[in-house]
Design a protein around this motif. Structure first.
Motif, short mmCIF file in Angstrom:
data_model
loop_
_atom_site.label_atom_id
_atom_site.label_comp_id
_atom_site.label_asym_id
_atom_site.label_seq_id
_atom_site.Cartn_x
_atom_site.Cartn_y
_atom_site.Cartn_z
N LYS A 116 5.71 7.06 5.85
CA LYS A 116 4.88 5.87 5.68
C LYS A 116 5.68 4.58 5.52
O LYS A 116 5.32 3.56 6.10
N ILE A 117 6.75 4.62 4.74
CA ILE A 117 7.55 3.40 4.59
C ILE A 117 8.21 3.04 5.92
O ILE A 117 8.30 1.86 6.27
N MET A 118 8.62 4.05 6.70
CA MET A 118 9.21 3.77 8.01
C MET A 118 8.18 3.10 8.94
O MET A 118 8.51 2.17 9.67
N ILE A 119 6.95 3.57 8.88
CA ILE A 119 5.88 2.96 9.68
C ILE A 119 5.69 1.50 9.25
O ILE A 119 5.61 0.60 10.10
N LEU A 120 5.64 1.26 7.95
CA LEU A 120 5.49 -0.11 7.45
C LEU A 120 6.66 -0.99 7.88
O LEU A 120 6.48 -2.16 8.23
N CYS A 121 7.87 -0.43 7.90
CA CYS A 121 9.06 -1.18 8.32
C CYS A 121 8.94 -1.63 9.78
O CYS A 121 9.24 -2.78 10.11
N VAL A 122 8.50 -0.72 10.64
CA VAL A 122 8.38 -1.05 12.07
C VAL A 122 7.30 -2.12 12.27
O VAL A 122 7.50 -3.09 13.00
N ILE A 123 6.18 -1.97 11.59
CA ILE A 123 5.11 -2.96 11.74
C ILE A 123 5.56 -4.30 11.18
O ILE A 123 5.33 -5.35 11.79
N ASP A 124 6.23 -4.29 10.02
CA ASP A 124 6.72 -5.54 9.44
C ASP A 124 7.70 -6.24 10.38
O ASP A 124 7.63 -7.46 10.56
N LYS A 125 8.56 -5.48 11.00
CA LYS A 125 9.57 -6.06 11.91
C LYS A 125 8.93 -6.71 13.13
O LYS A 125 9.39 -7.74 13.62
N ASN A 126 7.85 -6.11 13.63
CA ASN A 126 7.25 -6.56 14.89
C ASN A 126 5.93 -7.31 14.74
O ASN A 126 5.38 -7.75 15.74
N ASP A 127 5.40 -7.42 13.54
CA ASP A 127 4.11 -8.06 13.24
C ASP A 127 2.91 -7.26 13.77
O ASP A 127 2.04 -6.90 13.01
N ILE A 128 2.87 -7.03 15.07
CA ILE A 128 1.78 -6.26 15.68
C ILE A 128 2.44 -5.18 16.54
O ILE A 128 3.34 -5.48 17.33
N VAL A 129 1.99 -3.93 16.37
CA VAL A 129 2.62 -2.81 17.05
C VAL A 129 1.56 -1.89 17.63
O VAL A 129 0.53 -1.64 17.01
N ARG A 130 1.85 -1.38 18.81
CA ARG A 130 0.99 -0.38 19.42
C ARG A 130 1.52 1.01 19.07
O ARG A 130 2.68 1.18 18.69
N TYR A 131 0.66 2.00 19.20
CA TYR A 131 0.99 3.37 18.82
C TYR A 131 2.28 3.86 19.50
O TYR A 131 3.16 4.42 18.86
N GLY A 132 2.37 3.67 20.80
CA GLY A 132 3.54 4.15 21.54
C GLY A 132 4.83 3.53 21.06
O GLY A 132 5.88 4.19 21.00
#
Length: 114
Positions: A33-49
């Protein structure tokens, strides 16, 4: 010299349901979960792929379940567009954005001490 000042304890009711620390660990703990939050935080908006490609070793099932839990807990927003093929985007909620500085402090502590 005696220490007379008391500091605020992490939890008054250690690991009880009123423990704020336990509640947040229940929401963002675990391997992904923290890794998911990190990726979204880095990119602002993220798609599943993009999430799937960015988090090495996560399975589709684990990613889907983690995203669903993060959404249910109000930490991630999911926006689905009525297009073909269907497009879904994820972003952090305002509540979660306020958590990012705390995670950065935790990251810094880990870099300095582990």
């Amino acid at each position: 010299m005696k220490k007379t000042e008391k500091h605020e304890p992490l939890c008054e009711d250690i690991a009880g349901r009123d423990c704020g620390l336990k509640r947040i660990i229940d929401k963002i703990g675990g391997k992904w979960k923290i890794m998911i939050l990190c990726v979204i935080d880095k990119n602002d908006i993220v798609r599943y792929g993009e999430l799937r490609r960015s988090i090495h070793g996560i399975t589709n099932t684990m990613l889907a379940n983690s995203l669903k839990e993060l959404e249910t807990d109000g930490l991630v927003e999911r926006k689905q567009y009525d297009e073909m093929p269907v497009r879904v985007e994820y972003n952090l909620t305002e509540k979660t954005k306020s958590l990012i500085p705390i995670l950065l402090d935790l990251k810094k502590w880990g870099e300095d001490n582990l």
